[in-house]
Design an enzyme around this catalytic site. Structure first.
Site, short mmCIF file in Angstrom:
data_model
loop_
_atom_site.label_atom_id
_atom_site.label_comp_id
_atom_site.label_asym_id
_atom_site.label_seq_id
_atom_site.Cartn_x
_atom_site.Cartn_y
_atom_site.Cartn_z
N GLY A 11 -10.14 -6.73 1.94
CA GLY A 11 -9.29 -5.55 2.11
C GLY A 11 -8.80 -5.05 0.75
N ARG A 21 -9.18 -2.17 -14.71
CA ARG A 21 -8.99 -1.60 -16.05
C ARG A 21 -8.65 -2.70 -17.07
NH1 ARG A 21 -4.09 -0.24 -18.44
NH2 ARG A 21 -4.14 1.46 -19.99
N VAL A 23 -9.24 -5.94 -16.86
CA VAL A 23 -10.36 -6.86 -17.05
C VAL A 23 -11.39 -6.24 -18.00
CG1 VAL A 23 -12.35 -7.90 -15.86
CG2 VAL A 23 -10.08 -8.06 -14.83
N ARG A 72 -16.44 -6.33 3.32
CA ARG A 72 -16.38 -7.70 3.84
C ARG A 72 -17.84 -8.07 4.13
NH1 ARG A 72 -10.95 -8.64 4.65
NH2 ARG A 72 -9.68 -6.91 5.42
N ASP A 103 -8.16 -14.48 0.51
CA ASP A 103 -8.72 -15.81 0.78
C ASP A 103 -10.22 -15.78 1.10
OD1 ASP A 103 -8.19 -14.61 3.18
OD2 ASP A 103 -7.17 -16.32 4.08
N THR A 126 -4.23 -8.87 -2.39
CA THR A 126 -4.11 -8.64 -0.94
C THR A 126 -2.68 -8.24 -0.63
OG1 THR A 126 -4.03 -9.69 1.23
CG2 THR A 126 -3.88 -11.17 -0.65
N ILE A 127 -2.50 -7.30 0.27
CA ILE A 127 -1.13 -6.91 0.61
C ILE A 127 -0.40 -8.03 1.35
CG2 ILE A 127 -1.68 -4.44 0.68
CD1 ILE A 127 -1.40 -4.68 3.81
N ASP A 128 -1.17 -9.02 1.87
CA ASP A 128 -0.56 -10.03 2.75
C ASP A 128 0.33 -11.06 2.02
OD1 ASP A 128 -2.05 -8.74 4.64
OD2 ASP A 128 -3.59 -10.30 4.81
N ASP A 130 -0.39 -13.97 0.71
CA ASP A 130 -0.54 -15.26 1.39
C ASP A 130 -1.43 -16.24 0.64
OD1 ASP A 130 -2.90 -13.92 1.76
OD2 ASP A 130 -3.07 -14.33 3.89
N MET A 170 1.30 -5.01 9.13
CA MET A 170 0.15 -5.87 8.82
C MET A 170 0.57 -7.23 8.27
SD MET A 170 -2.89 -3.62 7.16
CE MET A 170 -4.10 -2.80 8.19
N GLY A 171 -0.43 -8.02 7.99
CA GLY A 171 -0.19 -9.33 7.39
C GLY A 171 -1.13 -10.38 7.95
N ARG A 172 -2.06 -9.95 8.78
CA ARG A 172 -3.01 -10.87 9.44
C ARG A 172 -2.23 -12.05 10.03
NH1 ARG A 172 -8.59 -10.78 8.56
NH2 ARG A 172 -8.31 -9.79 6.56
N GLY A 186 17.00 -3.60 7.58
CA GLY A 186 18.09 -3.92 8.51
C GLY A 186 17.61 -3.93 9.96
N GLU A 188 16.75 -5.07 13.73
CA GLU A 188 17.54 -5.85 14.69
C GLU A 188 16.87 -7.18 15.00
OE1 GLU A 188 17.83 -2.61 14.49
OE2 GLU A 188 20.00 -2.76 14.29
N GLN A 255 -0.50 1.21 5.25
CA GLN A 255 0.13 0.18 4.42
C GLN A 255 -0.76 -0.25 3.25
OE1 GLN A 255 2.20 -2.87 7.34
NE2 GLN A 255 0.62 -1.77 8.42
O1 F6P Z 1 -5.85 -8.70 4.41
C1 F6P Z 1 -5.34 -7.43 4.34
C2 F6P Z 1 -5.32 -6.78 5.69
O2 F6P Z 1 -4.80 -5.47 5.57
C3 F6P Z 1 -4.57 -7.55 6.79
O3 F6P Z 1 -3.18 -7.37 6.69
C4 F6P Z 1 -5.19 -7.00 8.03
O4 F6P Z 1 -5.09 -7.92 9.09
C5 F6P Z 1 -6.62 -6.79 7.61
O5 F6P Z 1 -6.63 -6.68 6.20
C6 F6P Z 1 -7.30 -5.59 8.22
O6 F6P Z 1 -8.62 -5.56 7.78
P1 F6P Z 1 -9.63 -4.35 8.02
O7 F6P Z 1 -9.22 -3.23 7.10
O8 F6P Z 1 -10.96 -4.89 7.67
O9 F6P Z 1 -9.47 -3.94 9.45
#
Ligand code: F6P
Length: 324
Positions: A11, A21, A23, A72, A103, A126-128, A130, A170-172, A186, A188, A255
């Site tokens: 992703g 840039r 690198v 991918r 990962d 990665t935005i996640d 993780d 998101m965040g897988r 904030g 709930e 996102q």
């Molecule tokens: O790993 C980044 C991410 O945006 C996850 O948060 C999300 O689950 C996944 O990629 C979505 O992947 P794709 O763009 O291949 O649907």
């Protein structure tokens, strides 16, 4: 080391261009011939490899996405795919690789470096957020800002209509974006992949808010939440509690886009610079990351086996307390 290639995979994440840039220019500054691989591992297999110079990366530091494109790639998981990729690299005399991704990217890179004579450094992108070994991954800060801006806007309209919103982020399988955006907005309540949710408790909490005259409520649902996404949870809650008019918003791929924040640009520049310097020192199968504002090296093995986002239960408790 004379020839280095860089690729982005998995992703996309804001800050990838700033990293490319860094690198490319760090390599050129050190007299290295630099190459870009288009479409991640797919481009290694199809020989989509281009030479890059300092001007190839002009005016991209502020751009989202990745000029090298990403994919991918399932074929890279096979021996045949990896062997083909290696042959193509050898045809260009490329002796080292910088891979920017998450990962899945690192899993491919580790296996590639174990099977073939090639030095590899990973940059966490990665935005996640993780990956073990870096407090932050490229794109996480920008994605968080995007999420917070979006939820603030939802709060305006939720409040105007006295509504309850379920917002899916998101965040897988990592609840990092969900938990921290819940604090920043904030919210709930927040529903995470790392924790089971009691719908009864959630209904009780929303009910208590209604009694104390809350005019709007926002529940953030992480996409990896095991008991269902925002639509499922909204349905369960609505069956038992219909004090508020209920709406659902899935933030989705917005996102992942947008101009990187200054934090991500600086992180990307530092990590890209460090990645090339590590290759020049002879490092391989390592990830460059940031820990406590210092560049830190972590083996790809460790980055992959240890999951970075341990549920921050103190923060979870805090979201609860601060949203009464
Ligand atoms: O790993 C980044 C991410 O945006 C996850 O948060 C999300 O689950 C996944 O990629 C979505 O992947 P794709 O763009 O291949 O649907």
């Amino acid at each position: 080391i004379k020839n280095i290639a860089v690729l982005t995979s998995g992703g996309d994440a804001p800050g990838m261009n700033a990293c490319i840039r860094a690198v490319v220019r760090t390599g050129i500054y050190n007299g290295i011939n630099m190459f870009g691989v288009l479409q991640g591992y797919q481009g290694l297999i199809t020989n989509n490899i281009i030479p890059m110079d300092a001007r190839s990366v002009s005016n991209i530091i502020h751009m989202g996405g990745t000029i090298l494109k990403t994919a991918r790639c399932l074929e890279f998981k096979t021996d045949e795919g990896q062997d083909l990729a290696f042959e193509n690299l050898k045809a260009h005399n490329i002796d080292a690789l910088v891979v920017i991704g998450g990962d899945g990217t690192f899993t491919g890179a580790r296996r590639f470096a174990q099977r073939h004579q090639i030095n590899v450094i990973g940059v966490p992108g990665t935005i996640d957020n993780d990956l073990y070994g870096s407090d932050f991954t490229l794109g996480y800060d920008t994605a968080m800002n995007t999420v917070v801006e979006a939820i603030d806007k939802i709060r305006d309209t939720a409040d105007a209509h006295d509504r309850l919103f379920f917002v899916e982020v998101m965040g897988r399988d990592s609840g990092c974006i969900a938990l921290r955006s819940a604090i920043a907005c904030g919210a709930e309540a927040v529903l995470l992949p790392e924790k089971e949710t009691s719908i009864d408790e959630l209904v009780k909490q929303l009910g208590a808010g209604a009694v104390t005259k809350k005019t709007s409520s926002i529940v953030i649902v992480s996409e990896g939440h095991k008991q269902g996404g925002a639509y499922d949870i909204a349905k369960h809650v609505k069956e038992r509690f219909d004090h508020y008019d209920t709406k659902v918003t899935i933030l989705g791929h917005l996102q992942r886009g947008g101009s990187p924040s200054s934090f991500d640009r600086i992180l990307a520049s530092r990590l890209g610079y460090a990645a090339v310097n590590e290759l020049l020192k002879g490092s391989t199968q390592m990830m460059v990351g940031l820990r406590g504002n210092e560049i830190a090296l972590t083996s790809l093995d460790e980055a992959l086996t240890e999951h970075n986002f341990k549920l921050e239960s103190d923060l979870l408790e805090m979201t609860h307390v601060l949203s009464i």
